[in-house]
Enzyme design. Sequence first.
Site, PDB file in Angstrom:
ATOM      1  N   ASP A 169       0.862  -1.183   0.000  1.00  0.00           N
ATOM      2  CA  ASP A 169       0.000   0.000   0.000  1.00  0.00           C
ATOM      3  C   ASP A 169       0.899   1.235   0.000  1.00  0.00           C
ATOM      4  O   ASP A 169       1.777   1.368   0.855  1.00  0.00           O
ATOM      5  CB  ASP A 169      -0.877  -0.037   1.261  1.00  0.00           C
ATOM      6  CG  ASP A 169      -2.048   0.917   1.162  1.00  0.00           C
ATOM      7  OD1 ASP A 169      -2.146   1.648   0.171  1.00  0.00           O
ATOM      8  OD2 ASP A 169      -2.872   0.917   2.106  1.00  0.00           O
ATOM      9  N   ASP A 180      -3.668   2.495  -5.603  1.00  0.00           N
ATOM     10  CA  ASP A 180      -2.456   2.583  -4.795  1.00  0.00           C
ATOM     11  C   ASP A 180      -2.192   1.371  -3.911  1.00  0.00           C
ATOM     12  O   ASP A 180      -1.396   1.452  -2.987  1.00  0.00           O
ATOM     13  CB  ASP A 180      -2.483   3.863  -3.956  1.00  0.00           C
ATOM     14  CG  ASP A 180      -3.677   3.912  -3.022  1.00  0.00           C
ATOM     15  OD1 ASP A 180      -4.564   3.041  -3.142  1.00  0.00           O
ATOM     16  OD2 ASP A 180      -3.722   4.812  -2.172  1.00  0.00           O
ATOM     17  N   GLU A 181      -2.855   0.244  -4.137  1.00  0.00           N
ATOM     18  CA  GLU A 181      -2.552  -0.938  -3.334  1.00  0.00           C
ATOM     19  C   GLU A 181      -2.775  -2.210  -4.136  1.00  0.00           C
ATOM     20  O   GLU A 181      -3.475  -2.192  -5.153  1.00  0.00           O
ATOM     21  CB  GLU A 181      -3.377  -0.962  -2.039  1.00  0.00           C
ATOM     22  CG  GLU A 181      -4.854  -0.809  -2.253  1.00  0.00           C
ATOM     23  CD  GLU A 181      -5.656  -0.867  -0.948  1.00  0.00           C
ATOM     24  OE1 GLU A 181      -5.374  -1.747  -0.116  1.00  0.00           O
ATOM     25  OE2 GLU A 181      -6.557  -0.044  -0.785  1.00  0.00           O
TER      26      GLU A 181
END
Lengths: 381, 423
Positions: free
Chosen positions: B27, B121-122
Amino acid sequence: MKFQVNRDVFSEAVSFAVKLLPQRTTLPILSGVLIEASDAALTLSSFDYEVSAQTSIAADIQESGRVLVSGRLLADIASRLPNAPITMTTEGSRVTVSCGTANFTLLSMPVEEYPNLPQVSEQSGILSAEDFAAAVSQVAVAASRDDVTPVITGVQLEVSAGSLSLVATDRYRVAVRGIAWDSAGSDVDAATALVPARTLQEIGKTFGHSGSISVSIARSDERELIAFQSEKRTVTSLLIKGNFPPVRRLFPEIVDNFAVMNTAELVEAVRRVSLVLEREAALRFSFSVDGVKLEAVGSEQAQASESIDAFLTGGDMVVSLKPQFLLDGIGAVRTEFVRISFTKTDNPNKPGPVMITSQTSKDQAGADDYRYLLQPNLLLR
Amino acid sequence: MSKQDGSDRQVSDDAVDSSTATILHVDLDSFFASVELLDRPDLVNRPVVVAGNSMRSVVTAANYPARKFGVRSAIPLSQALRLCPHAVVLPPHREKYTYYSRKVMAIFDDMTPLVERLGIDEAFLDVAGARGLLGSPAEIGRAIRQRVHDETRLTCSVGAASVKFVAKIASGRAKPDGLLVVPADRTLEFLHPLPVSQLRGVGAATEESLTSRGLRTIGDVAALGLPALQRAVGLAAGHKLHELANGRDPRRVTPGVAEKSAGHEVTFEVDVTDAEVLRRELLRQADAVAVRLRAGGWVGRTVVLKLRYSDFTTITRSRTIAEPTDLGRRIYEEVRSIYDGLGAHRSVRLIGVRVEQLSAKGDERASLWDDDAEWRLAEQAIDGVAEKFGRGSLRPASLIRPAGNLVNKGRLGDARQKPRAGD
């Protein structure tokens, strides 16, 4: 029907008549070319309900009549015939084309089902054919080829106060140019017409050397039609319905930051450096007092860069531009130098558009009013 | 709940045995804010919030120094500036986020083909098969963190565990810029002291119901036993919680194949003939589809309307739009126009909205004008509010209905706004 005609004249006339026919049509008769022989003239016409083309040529008419034959087939045949007079005769539903030692027999299509060509209304104005052809080739390149938004697949023609301007856009760029419009005694000094770009490009090519073009814009009742006539040739086109986007307001009013470059040098450098680019990728241009540096980045296997002279007015500037879009604009500039102007923007997610204009020397702006506005990509470090 | 400001951070040392912790959750740390700070290194140690430039904007992201003041994503900018008056406000650049996201995802793809992207974003990575080549999961996690930093100057946090949800909790505990390994045999030891709210699927209501029974930690839930838990929260939820509290999560890492379409549809309990009701349902679904597109970083080019009539005849009609979109308003206008173009309707049993021809956002070309500029701002603001208050807290006026009217779920036709005093 029976007539004899010069081979070159006939071939040219057929090829003009079929040029604007669509590649595919739902109604087979619309792929035909209508040949009418009467008095001392031979008339060839095509019409697909959107676009019509008609031309008259001199011929030795022995027996008048009308016949409809496959346009493309006739054009192919006419262009391959030996250099000798052509004789065309009809017998029932068969059409015979004889030329020297060659003979063709074609089946005619039912001529009585062929639609009437649109009537051309009164002349609205006159254009210089050469200027018009040049303007169309400069502007039409920016028109959208995507039928999803029909309104921008056209070139907007705007008549006002002695000038005709041509505008086209595909959302990513806008091209504009004005040429002189002679209203020639008609009362048309303000009108707009949105004409399919493809049709206009053919008209520009076909009429480019014919001296002057007479234009009729008819926007009455149900019909919205434009006609172009020159010598014995006429092309009509339905107008695209809808409102052209108000793109003129996208152009900057004041430009105080710009660079002037040699047109050929810039074209060469862009072509070279963009060789390493991946599809859809953009070139990065860094303008400074030292010149402009072109960099192709973003590809893993290869990078390229090149610096050329540029005369910069105002501050340093970095922009990211799609090479083909840039070349379309520079290629339309017919001067030795080209000016790229930068506009400011308040939106951090969207750089200001750049504008391309002609420039006869490094200090002297070009005489034409061609302008090409291009949206740069967002700069990624 | 974690404090989100890194004050209760927990990381592993180099000696940890990670051989059983083959699922990584990676993350990026306060991603949007970190990307903005790449261009403003001078602000790194100062509180920074990313938000639009109006005082009515909501916070898109905040860096850790700002979080220490209680600034969170999705709170109004005005509130953020009250909490932290000296914070620097930077405008968001969504195209840059897409660009960096892709760079980072490419690093994950280098490690293992088993990468499951979650938003921008992860991602989950299954590195079981990569161990021979690249080392232990902890080494792979460290390598990822190093490469992400070297290639983008961004930091990320990595959780490694034997199951997905534990890896995700672990990365959250390791934030910012940390690595936390939870070996299989220490999963329960790790989980049980954590508050129940850390479990997937435990929202405010379930948490309330658990804490009211004195169940505060995951360990409490595990100790309760399945039958009692099911009496407390219901059969299905009880079973799920019981599994999670005991460290069991059967979900595998499924590589995110490029999505081809995103859609919603609903079957009415009673067939609907009222066109207004159907249009409202189209609006609701268009918004829901758009939310999914934005969450996944997609834009779509073809909008599809699906209708099934009472006699089960089903039609689908599609339309391609000029520019790929992720906006509910654009999708709605297209499906509504398709719907209106169909003419008279028989009674409708099912209605659905789908968007096809998806591509990654940011790939579209830069255009000179944006017909949807205002709606774009509006929907970005709605996303911001939704992050904070949940989906549905802000919605089109025509979709508002009296609270508590859940009986007719799926039948918006029964929801009519009651006139209020003063109307």
